[in-house]
Structures are given as C-alpha cells and as structure tokens.
Design a protein around this motif. Structure first.
Motif, PDB file in Angstrom:
ATOM      1  N   ALA A 162     -12.484  13.103 -30.990  1.00 43.17           N
ATOM      2  CA  ALA A 162     -11.712  13.915 -31.299  1.00 43.17           C
ATOM      3  C   ALA A 162     -12.139  15.035 -32.275  1.00 43.17           C
ATOM      4  O   ALA A 162     -11.432  16.520 -32.204  1.00 43.17           O
ATOM      5  CB  ALA A 162     -10.226  13.516 -31.591  1.00 43.17           C
ATOM      6  N   THR A 163     -13.365  14.907 -33.258  1.00 43.84           N
ATOM      7  CA  THR A 163     -13.718  15.954 -34.579  1.00 43.84           C
ATOM      8  C   THR A 163     -15.177  15.709 -34.061  1.00 43.84           C
ATOM      9  O   THR A 163     -15.765  15.161 -35.227  1.00 43.84           O
ATOM     10  CB  THR A 163     -13.017  15.394 -35.835  1.00 43.84           C
ATOM     11  OG1 THR A 163     -13.314  13.842 -36.350  1.00 43.84           O
ATOM     12  CG2 THR A 163     -11.341  15.568 -35.285  1.00 43.84           C
ATOM     13  N   PRO A 164     -15.986  16.518 -33.116  1.00 42.10           N
ATOM     14  CA  PRO A 164     -17.707  16.161 -33.334  1.00 42.10           C
ATOM     15  C   PRO A 164     -18.200  17.204 -34.136  1.00 42.10           C
ATOM     16  O   PRO A 164     -19.394  17.100 -34.188  1.00 42.10           O
ATOM     17  CB  PRO A 164     -17.722  16.563 -31.628  1.00 42.10           C
ATOM     18  CG  PRO A 164     -16.720  17.974 -31.351  1.00 42.10           C
ATOM     19  CD  PRO A 164     -15.127  17.299 -32.131  1.00 42.10           C
ATOM     20  N   GLY A 178     -11.676  21.070 -35.993  1.00 41.83           N
ATOM     21  CA  GLY A 178     -11.028  20.520 -34.548  1.00 41.83           C
ATOM     22  C   GLY A 178     -10.342  19.199 -35.698  1.00 41.83           C
ATOM     23  O   GLY A 178     -10.910  18.481 -36.185  1.00 41.83           O
ATOM     24  N   TRP A 179      -9.458  19.191 -34.818  1.00 45.35           N
ATOM     25  CA  TRP A 179      -8.418  17.529 -35.243  1.00 45.35           C
ATOM     26  C   TRP A 179      -8.165  17.038 -33.854  1.00 45.35           C
ATOM     27  O   TRP A 179      -8.267  17.815 -32.860  1.00 45.35           O
ATOM     28  CB  TRP A 179      -7.714  17.470 -36.536  1.00 45.35           C
ATOM     29  CG  TRP A 179      -8.229  15.533 -37.871  1.00 45.35           C
ATOM     30  CD1 TRP A 179      -7.149  15.271 -37.561  1.00 45.35           C
ATOM     31  CD2 TRP A 179      -9.772  16.072 -38.387  1.00 45.35           C
ATOM     32  NE1 TRP A 179      -8.324  14.011 -38.055  1.00 45.35           N
ATOM     33  CE2 TRP A 179      -9.278  14.701 -38.957  1.00 45.35           C
ATOM     34  CE3 TRP A 179     -10.076  17.036 -38.754  1.00 45.35           C
ATOM     35  CZ2 TRP A 179     -10.381  14.179 -39.617  1.00 45.35           C
ATOM     36  CZ3 TRP A 179     -10.752  16.032 -40.015  1.00 45.35           C
ATOM     37  CH2 TRP A 179     -11.178  15.202 -40.038  1.00 45.35           C
ATOM     38  N   ASP A 180      -6.930  15.851 -34.354  1.00 44.35           N
ATOM     39  CA  ASP A 180      -5.903  15.056 -32.846  1.00 44.35           C
ATOM     40  C   ASP A 180      -4.590  16.495 -33.252  1.00 44.35           C
ATOM     41  O   ASP A 180      -4.693  15.538 -32.299  1.00 44.35           O
ATOM     42  CB  ASP A 180      -6.286  13.896 -33.663  1.00 44.35           C
ATOM     43  CG  ASP A 180      -5.729  13.109 -34.701  1.00 44.35           C
ATOM     44  OD1 ASP A 180      -5.612  13.840 -35.127  1.00 44.35           O
ATOM     45  OD2 ASP A 180      -5.607  12.001 -34.278  1.00 44.35           O
ATOM     46  N   TRP A 181      -4.919  17.295 -33.927  1.00 52.28           N
ATOM     47  CA  TRP A 181      -4.077  17.554 -33.254  1.00 52.28           C
ATOM     48  C   TRP A 181      -4.380  18.780 -33.634  1.00 52.28           C
ATOM     49  O   TRP A 181      -3.113  20.521 -33.476  1.00 52.28           O
ATOM     50  CB  TRP A 181      -2.655  17.590 -34.824  1.00 52.28           C
ATOM     51  CG  TRP A 181      -3.344  16.846 -35.715  1.00 52.28           C
ATOM     52  CD1 TRP A 181      -3.728  15.886 -36.916  1.00 52.28           C
ATOM     53  CD2 TRP A 181      -3.066  17.828 -36.836  1.00 52.28           C
ATOM     54  NE1 TRP A 181      -3.904  15.709 -37.411  1.00 52.28           N
ATOM     55  CE2 TRP A 181      -4.004  16.978 -38.070  1.00 52.28           C
ATOM     56  CE3 TRP A 181      -3.674  19.664 -37.504  1.00 52.28           C
ATOM     57  CZ2 TRP A 181      -4.938  18.111 -39.462  1.00 52.28           C
ATOM     58  CZ3 TRP A 181      -4.528  20.346 -38.227  1.00 52.28           C
ATOM     59  CH2 TRP A 181      -4.831  19.059 -39.088  1.00 52.28           C
ATOM     60  N   GLY A 182      -5.719  19.583 -34.493  1.00 50.63           N
ATOM     61  CA  GLY A 182      -6.106  20.672 -34.514  1.00 50.63           C
ATOM     62  C   GLY A 182      -7.258  21.567 -33.776  1.00 50.63           C
ATOM     63  O   GLY A 182      -8.059  20.979 -33.245  1.00 50.63           O
ATOM     64  N   PRO A 183      -6.828  23.143 -33.322  1.00 50.20           N
ATOM     65  CA  PRO A 183      -7.930  23.329 -32.215  1.00 50.20           C
ATOM     66  C   PRO A 183      -9.519  23.253 -33.141  1.00 50.20           C
ATOM     67  O   PRO A 183      -9.567  23.170 -34.465  1.00 50.20           O
ATOM     68  CB  PRO A 183      -7.774  24.615 -32.396  1.00 50.20           C
ATOM     69  CG  PRO A 183      -6.480  24.350 -33.070  1.00 50.20           C
ATOM     70  CD  PRO A 183      -6.057  23.480 -33.638  1.00 50.20           C
ATOM     71  N   VAL A 367      -0.199  16.243 -50.031  1.00 50.13           N
ATOM     72  CA  VAL A 367      -1.337  16.731 -49.427  1.00 50.13           C
ATOM     73  C   VAL A 367      -2.888  16.924 -48.616  1.00 50.13           C
ATOM     74  O   VAL A 367      -3.041  15.901 -49.870  1.00 50.13           O
ATOM     75  CB  VAL A 367      -1.384  18.593 -50.218  1.00 50.13           C
ATOM     76  CG1 VAL A 367      -2.913  19.007 -50.337  1.00 50.13           C
ATOM     77  CG2 VAL A 367      -0.135  18.759 -51.235  1.00 50.13           C
ATOM     78  N   TRP A 368      -3.057  15.667 -47.209  1.00 44.45           N
ATOM     79  CA  TRP A 368      -3.466  15.434 -46.267  1.00 44.45           C
ATOM     80  C   TRP A 368      -5.105  16.352 -47.372  1.00 44.45           C
ATOM     81  O   TRP A 368      -5.773  17.193 -47.496  1.00 44.45           O
ATOM     82  CB  TRP A 368      -3.853  15.401 -45.057  1.00 44.45           C
ATOM     83  CG  TRP A 368      -4.694  15.148 -44.256  1.00 44.45           C
ATOM     84  CD1 TRP A 368      -4.774  13.696 -43.890  1.00 44.45           C
ATOM     85  CD2 TRP A 368      -5.790  15.407 -43.383  1.00 44.45           C
ATOM     86  NE1 TRP A 368      -5.747  13.384 -43.254  1.00 44.45           N
ATOM     87  CE2 TRP A 368      -6.007  14.955 -42.443  1.00 44.45           C
ATOM     88  CE3 TRP A 368      -5.340  16.915 -43.525  1.00 44.45           C
ATOM     89  CZ2 TRP A 368      -6.875  14.729 -42.203  1.00 44.45           C
ATOM     90  CZ3 TRP A 368      -6.724  17.057 -42.444  1.00 44.45           C
ATOM     91  CH2 TRP A 368      -7.095  16.398 -41.811  1.00 44.45           C
ATOM     92  N   GLY A 369      -6.208  15.148 -46.402  1.00 45.39           N
ATOM     93  CA  GLY A 369      -7.216  15.201 -47.350  1.00 45.39           C
ATOM     94  C   GLY A 369      -8.390  16.118 -46.596  1.00 45.39           C
ATOM     95  O   GLY A 369      -9.733  16.703 -46.950  1.00 45.39           O
ATOM     96  N   GLY A 370      -8.315  16.003 -45.735  1.00 51.18           N
ATOM     97  CA  GLY A 370      -9.073  17.016 -44.433  1.00 51.18           C
ATOM     98  C   GLY A 370      -8.249  18.486 -44.454  1.00 51.18           C
ATOM     99  O   GLY A 370      -9.138  19.361 -43.021  1.00 51.18           O
ATOM    100  N   GLY A 371      -7.927  18.440 -45.427  1.00 48.97           N
ATOM    101  CA  GLY A 371      -6.667  20.237 -45.107  1.00 48.97           C
ATOM    102  C   GLY A 371      -7.669  21.355 -47.290  1.00 48.97           C
ATOM    103  O   GLY A 371      -8.597  21.408 -46.911  1.00 48.97           O
ATOM    104  N   ILE A 372      -6.918  22.131 -47.790  1.00 49.24           N
ATOM    105  CA  ILE A 372      -6.657  22.341 -48.497  1.00 49.24           C
ATOM    106  C   ILE A 372      -6.554  21.875 -49.962  1.00 49.24           C
ATOM    107  O   ILE A 372      -5.149  21.606 -49.891  1.00 49.24           O
ATOM    108  CB  ILE A 372      -6.935  24.056 -48.368  1.00 49.24           C
ATOM    109  CG1 ILE A 372      -5.554  23.955 -47.806  1.00 49.24           C
ATOM    110  CG2 ILE A 372      -7.703  24.692 -47.189  1.00 49.24           C
ATOM    111  CD1 ILE A 372      -4.868  25.625 -48.116  1.00 49.24           C
ATOM    112  N   TYR A 373      -6.808  23.070 -50.642  1.00 47.36           N
ATOM    113  CA  TYR A 373      -6.038  22.240 -51.671  1.00 47.36           C
ATOM    114  C   TYR A 373      -4.902  23.466 -52.027  1.00 47.36           C
ATOM    115  O   TYR A 373      -5.540  24.799 -51.514  1.00 47.36           O
ATOM    116  CB  TYR A 373      -6.587  22.768 -53.584  1.00 47.36           C
ATOM    117  CG  TYR A 373      -7.626  21.387 -53.941  1.00 47.36           C
ATOM    118  CD1 TYR A 373      -7.528  20.408 -54.334  1.00 47.36           C
ATOM    119  CD2 TYR A 373      -9.593  21.963 -53.295  1.00 47.36           C
ATOM    120  CE1 TYR A 373      -8.596  18.663 -54.599  1.00 47.36           C
ATOM    121  CE2 TYR A 373     -10.138  20.562 -53.282  1.00 47.36           C
ATOM    122  CZ  TYR A 373     -10.323  19.442 -53.989  1.00 47.36           C
ATOM    123  OH  TYR A 373     -10.908  18.342 -54.040  1.00 47.36           O
TER     124      TYR A 373
END
Length: 831
Positions: A162-164, A178-183, A367-373
């Motif tokens: 899902a996130t190669p 990419g993520w299992d909800w994002g492009p 605030v999830w760790g795969g995004g941003i502050y």
C-alpha cells in the motif's frame, strides 16, 4: 525593532530535470521548457493545476498519470528589490521547504536543506545587493533522494504494497508517498512563508513558556534564547501575563535567560465538557540596555496541569490522561493532513474541521505520525474549542535509520517543534511513533534487521530526552501501541495504549467485545465518501463499487473485499451501486457504534477510544467520518450520538443484558429508565422501569429482568430503552435476519427561514432513518441522521445550503431517504 518582509510575490517555476528511474514517465514535452507562475506558499502540483497544465490529481485515475512530478527536480525563482537599511543582520527565514532544497541568492549558494518539518534561518547580508536581487530555490526529487539514501544505508522494513516508497529515508510528510487511504503525490515547493528579517543588536531566537499550576497558582517560566549580533550589548528581557510582569537583565555575552511569573488563582483551561477554555496573552520583549525595543514575542497560553497516569494495578497498568487532577475518558479521533497539499489548508479550514470534531463530542485529536506537525492555526483552534491534542512525532509504520544524515535531522526537528508547539494548552501528550514498536515485534522486522538500527534509539532515548529538556510540563510516551516495557508485548490489552485492527482486517466488528483495552488509540471501519463527493471525483460509466475510478480511490489492500466480508454477517449483499454505497456507510457507522459503546461501558479500566479517523486528505473510500470534500458521512452522526457525554447502552454481561449509564460530565445523572420489549408492529410485550443514578465521570449498570430481555420472536422484536431524554435500542438478531416491516412514511417538505424542513411521520417501525441532502444538491447538508422511529413517531430533518427548492417526491424515497431495511429481504420471505 526588526523588520520583516515577505518574499511571496513574482515567483516562477521550471522543471529542471527528471529523477525518473526504471519505467517512470519523464517530463511531458509541453512542460519541459515551460515557465509557470508559482504561488508561495504553495507546491508544484497546485501551481501546475492553477496554470491548467495538469488535470486535477484528485479526479478519476489522474493521480497515476502525474507520478512524474515527484520524480522531477524543480526550480523556483523570484526577483525582489532591496536597499540597505543600516541593520546589523539580514536573515533569510524559510518557515518550510519541501524538502531537499538548494538555495541561491544572486548566484551565490546560501544553503542546502533536507527536512520538510524544520524551519531555517540564514544570514544573507553578504549576498544582498542594492536594487534587484534574484532568489532561487531548487528542489531535488524527494523520491530520488530517499531511494539514494536507502541504497547508501541499506533497505529497512516497513513500506508495503500500500505504501511502496522509501518514505522512512527522508524527513518529509510520509503519506505523500501513498497510504492505505492516500494517493502517491510526492510534493515539492516552498510550503510555508519565506521572508527577510532585518535586525540589529539581538533578537529572540526561541521562547519556551513552561506553564504549570501548583497550589492554585499559575506559574510561567519564560525560558528565552537570544541570538546576538553584538555580543557585548547589555540586554533586558521582560515578560507579562494576566497583569503580572517580570524583568531580568541579560549581561553581555549571555545568550539565555528566564523570566518567572506567578499568577494567583488563574482560571483553568479544560477540555470541552469539563470546563471553560480561558486563554491569557503572554508577551515577551527584548530591549537594549538603553531601553530601545529590539524584538517581541506573543502567544496565548492556558493554565492547566496535565499528566499521564500509568500506575500499575490489579489488571496491568493504567493509561489515563489527567487534566487538572481529573481523569479524562478521551472521546477521540485520529487526525491526518487535511489535504495532500498542506499549503491549501488555512485557519478557516482548520477551524471548520475542528468544529466538526467538537460537534461530534470529540474531545481529543491524535495528530498521526505519518503526516506533519500541524500549522499554528490547528492548535489555536484546539485551544479555543477545548480539544485535547495528542501529538505524534513523525514516524509511522516503518523502521527508520538512526545514522547520519537522518539522526541529526530528527533531533533538530524534534527540538524545534516541541518548542514551537509547547505554548498551546490543548497539547497534552507527546508520542514517539505510530506502530513502529509493534512492527518490530510482530511484522517480521527482527530477522530482516539482523541487529541494525530501526528507530528504538529515537523512541526510548532521543525524543524522551528532547521532551524532558525542552518541555518537561508534558508527558512523553514512546509509541502507539506500546505497553510501557519491551518485556511486555506492545499491543497488550492490559497495559498502555493499544490498536485493534484484526476486526477490520480479518474478522468482524463483533470481536471488539473480546477486548477491554486500557486506552484504544486506533481502531476503525471503512466506508465510501458521500455520494456527492464520490461522483465529483469519479466519472466511471457505469459507476460501480469495482469500476476503475472507484477502485483507484480505494487504497486499502483488498479494501472492497474487506467491505464485503464485513457486510456479510450483518446485511444481505447489495445488488446496486446505490445500495452498496448506503449499506457500507451504514455498516461503518454500526461498527464504530458497537465498539465505542462496549469500550465506554468499561470506563475506569478503559480510559479512551480514538477512532481511525476523523478526516480525509482527498476523495476516497476510507475510515474517515468527514470525507475529503468536508462532507459528514453517516459515521459522523453516529459518533455524535455514541460520544455524547451521557450515554445509555445495552451490553451483554454474564449471560444477561445490562443497561449501562455512562456519564463523562461533572454533574451527577439521575433518570428513570423505561425498558420496553416491543414488536416491530408496535405492540408492547413487556415493560420494566428502574432508577438510573450515575455519579460524575462514572458508570452504573442495571440488570434487565430476564422475562423482559428474552424475546419470543427474535426476528421481529426490539428492546427500547429510554433514560430521560436518551434512548437506545437492542436487537436480538442481525439486520439480514430481522423481519423489518416495509417502511411506511408520511413525508412533508416545509420551507423554513433557516433551511428546508423535512417532517417524517412513521406508520411502521423504521431503524436508522437517514436523509442524504447531497443527493438533492451537492451544497446541501442535513442536521441529523440514523434516527430510529417507533410507529406513530415523527422526526423533522433540517436541510441547509440548498440552492433550489425541492419537492416531496424528490425526498420521499431512495436514494434520498434510506433506512436499515432498504434492500433487505424480510426474514419471513427469505428463501
């Protein structure tokens, strides 16, 4: 005082070179030599879109045709006029560069950067010249950079089908890859403000307000670092809050100082539902020895005390957020970046999304760790609305190298962002990572790592030390999930915080009742976006649950298969795309309601549920309650009910059924409970009343007598439980096995100054009645959904935002007005 000058005008953008490898597409010929107007702050994708040079990457399968953007180097350039002003220093201040940048001023190299999550400041006085100046920022492909660093340091486990992409080898928003909800939309650009700062003598380099409450006294220690142009100048530092003022002298050569303030009896800041959110202006000023003002800093703060209770007990160890001495049951949701292109998110959008959270009774956002502050406006809104913030450091679902150059970036990034965000009273917890410790234990990492670093040093040492040194007023936790010890499985039910994903991935939401976690930081169920959002983004002909565009907007591995398997125990298989859309959205709402009611009923042992997730970054089938176009899915309305501070639920206990009253409020809740076992036709077969007395922040259980709780015909009976103005229902079989009557509804449409009222009178039992206003008008929204009516009852929906008048015929049936029985074969008629 210093002078700030924005450099946001007259930027242009050019493709420099392709970073493509293998079969990756190259720069299209039309763009290879094009000069494109650029917006700053912004990014390449939004600039190309604004210029009409690419299609909208959120539509149909366009994302796949635009992958070349992330594999291309890009050059931003502008010219500006500058005249010497007699100041000691002129700095170029870059609040956010995404991500691998080379900065040149008038042809001279200034610096290189490689971290999206940091700001940078460079002395450029020697490069400036009177008159016209050219500033160029060239961005190297983030994908190419990450791949090269992976080759240098050696591959690490984490990214999957899902996130190669190797997002763990660059300090950049991971979900861009990419993520299992994002492009996969790998961005580049000047994503935050870029400015010139002219100053003299000294400036405030960093202000860290340590805010606590002790014995009814609000204490503020303003810890200040000073950057000097004149090391010999005497300085004066002052701070003021709530009418209390303090001053210290900063001797020549000194670069740090602390001003301590005490505010008697301050009004305390609370999460909403527990108290008010008073905020105080804290003003810090730096002056020269002769009193000349040099620099200032202002921020609103709140007085409150927070700690994380992890006390061992008879069942394991607690995980409870305690605010002002009060243990809080966190009614939460995970937060992801609200757009793949964060520069598009402004204060108004942040406020709207957090208001949607509060309106659903959510009092904590993680605030999830795969995004941003997130940007200041996010935390400002949380402060004002009383929403607690759990802040992940930016590590997610992968092993991360602890070698150079990543290690240095991690510590610098952490120190800056802890200092930047610590003034916000809403921020109550720092968390080291998302699922990385779990991955080390359960995802086969150890054999692949063979002793190599993977991030443990960050989570147990570096980040813990940064928080302790920079922001000791807040707790730090190494990861989510994490039990508190490497000697106990990280996802242990009895310790720390846990994630529950076997329900969605392998089983059914019924297994939620197999768990009683101490704090549930992630769990969720998928559903498609609203119809208006789906059909704006996908134009398949014919549209189907498995048509190409719909599948392109379903990023989870076997996502549609899991949706189907999740429906099977509860509903008949839908036969049309409209029925699929409705029933999968309904099942999403049911799954989270089922889980949250169970977990909240164990309040005391379990002290938080944080659903995955509140929001989306684009139009997609996902776990979100609010879709990528900001429309509320049925799940949002379900959360508003199940996260109500006062909740009544029926739960199976010890072979019987208990009514459980849950009170998260500060006042006692006393109500008469009326329990009726009814036929769907309306007949009352059994009735029983009792007193429900629930202390503040507590639960009370009352056993329903067996003769009331036992149906004669499970397929056609329902328990209706009323506690004051709260009501819930209990069913003795799954929807597919229930003999729902065909809904008979009298519908009236009444124009109203505040919108359009739709009055629905039920002549039969109707479960989970929903009105989809976006089916009438994409701009419309409805105030309520998932309403259960007994025969003879009436409910009025309010539709706002309609741009035209609608008729009763348009509203009265599917696909606008739906209920749980729609499309179901009545049990008595099933073959």
């Amino acid at each position: 005082m210093g002078e700030w000058r924005d450099l946001h005008q007259d930027w242009v953008l050019n493709a420099v070179a392709s970073g493509g490898t293998g079969g990756e597409p190259k720069i299209p010929a039309a763009l290879a030599s094009a000069t494109v107007p650029a917006s700053v702050p912004g990014c390449v994708h939004t600039d190309l879109l604004a210029a009409g040079l690419i299609p909208d990457p959120y539509l149909d399968r366009n994302e796949h045709e635009l992958r070349w953007i992330g594999r291309t180097d890009w050059r931003y350039a502008t010219t500006f006029d500058w005249q010497p002003g007699g100041t000691d220093r002129v700095d170029l201040v870059c609040d956010g560069l995404d991500t691998v940048a080379r900065i040149e001023l008038n042809g001279s190299p200034v610096a290189t950067t490689q971290n999206m999550h940091r700001s940078y400041r460079f002395d450029v006085g020697q490069h400036l010249r009177p008159g016209a100046n050219e500033l160029v920022v060239t961005f190297t492909s983030a994908q190419a950079y990450a791949e090269n660093l992976k080759d240098q340091l050696g591959d690490l486990p984490g990214p999957n089908s899902a996130t190669p992409e190797p997002f763990n080898f660059i300090r950049k928003m991971a979900c861009n890859f990419g993520w299992d909800w994002g492009p996969i939309l790998v961005t580049a650009g000047i994503w935050k403000p870029i400015r010139l700062h002219s100053w003299q003598t000294a400036r405030l380099a960093k202000v860290r307000p340590l805010v606590t409450v002790e014995g009814g006294v609000g204490k503020v220690r303003a810890v200040v670092e000073v950057d000097r142009a004149d090391v010999n100048a005497p300085l004066t530092l002052t701070a003021e809050v709530a009418g209390v003022r303090g001053r210290v002298d900063v001797a020549p050569g000194e670069t740090s100082a602390t001003v301590a303030l005490e505010v008697p009896d301050p009004r305390l800041w609370w999460p909403h539902g527990h108290g008010d959110q008073p905020l105080y202006d804290l003003d810090v000023a730096l002056a020269a020895g002769d009193g000349t003002a040099l620099d200032s800093w202002s921020h609103r703060i709140g007085f409150r005390h927070v700690r994380l209770d992890t006390t061992p007990d008879e069942t394991g160890s607690a995980f409870t957020i305690v605010v002002n001495g009060v243990p809080i049951f966190a009614r939460g949701a995970n937060w992801i970046p609200d757009d793949c292109f964060p520069s598009r998110i402004g204060p108004e959008r942040y406020r709207a999304r957090l208001q949607q959270a509060k309106d659903a009774h959510i009092d904590l956002l993680r605030v999830w760790g795969g995004g941003i502050y997130e940007q200041e406006a996010f935390y400002d809104a949380a402060n004002e609305l009383g929403i607690l913030v759990w802040q992940d450091f930016l590590f997610a679902c992968a092993a991360y190298p602890e070698e150079s150059p990543i290690a240095e970036e991690v510590e610098a990034e952490a120190r800056e962002n802890v200092a930047r965000l610590m003034p916000h009273p809403s921020l109550v917890l720092w968390n080291g990572n998302n699922e990385n410790i779990w991955g080390y234990f359960d995802w086969g990492w150890q054999a692949r790592l063979d002793g190599r670093t993977w991030g443990k040093g960050y989570y147990l040492d570096v980040l813990a030390r940064v928080v302790a040194e920079t922001d000791p007023t807040r707790p730090y936790w190494p990861g989510s999930p994490y039990s508190g010890s490497f000697d106990i499985h990280p996802n242990a039910d009895d310790h720390g915080c846990t994630h529950i994903w076997d329900a969605w991935n392998q089983k059914d939401y019924a297994v939620y009742r197999d768990y009683v976690p101490r704090f549930l930081a992630e769990f969720g169920w998928q559903g498609p976006p609203t119809w208006a959002t789906l059909t704006r983004a996908v134009h398949d002909e014919p549209l189907a649950s498995d048509s190409p565009g719909v599948l392109s907007h379903q990023k989870a591995t076997d996502g549609n298969g899991k949706l189907a398997r999740g429906l099977a125990p509860h509903f008949d298989e839908p036969t049309t795309v409209a029925d699929w859309h409705w029933v999968t959205q309904l099942n999403q709402a049911r799954a989270l309601t089922y889980g949250i009611e169970h977990f909240r009923s164990h309040r005391g042992r379990c002290m938080g549920t944080v659903i995955w997730q509140l929001n989306d970054c684009w139009p997609v089938t996902s776990w979100a309650a609010v879709d990528g176009d900001a429309r509320r899915k049925p799940l949002w309305y379900a959360l508003r009910k199940v996260y109500d501070p006062r909740l009544v639920t029926v739960q199976p206990r010890d072979g019987g059924l208990d009514i459980i009253g849950i009170n998260d409020g500060a006042e006692a809740w006393n109500a008469e409970v009326v329990v009726e076992r009814r036929a769907f036709g309306g007949e009352v077969y059994a009735q029983w009343t009792a007193k429900l007395e629930v202390d503040p922040r507590d639960t009370t259980a009352v056993r329903i007598p067996a003769d009331v709780a036992t149906p004669v015909d499970a397929a056609s009976e329902v328990l209706v439980v009323t506690a004051g103005d709260r009501r819930t229902t209990w069913y003795f079989a799954e929807d597919k096995d229930l003999a729902y009557p065909q809904p008979e509804l009298d519908v009236e449409v009444v124009p109203n100054p505040s919108g359009t009222q739709v009055r629905v009178a039920a002549r039969t039992f109707v479960r989970d009645l929903a009105l989809f206003a976006d089916r009438l008008d994409p701009a419309a929204r409805v105030d309520d959904m998932l309403v259960t009516l007994l025969p003879g009852e009436t409910h009025t929906f309010l539709i706002e935002g309609l741009t035209r008048q609608v008729t009763r015929e348009e509203v009265a049936g599917a696909p606008v007005l739906r209920s749980a029985g729609d499309g179901q074969v009545p049990a008595a008629q099933a073959p």
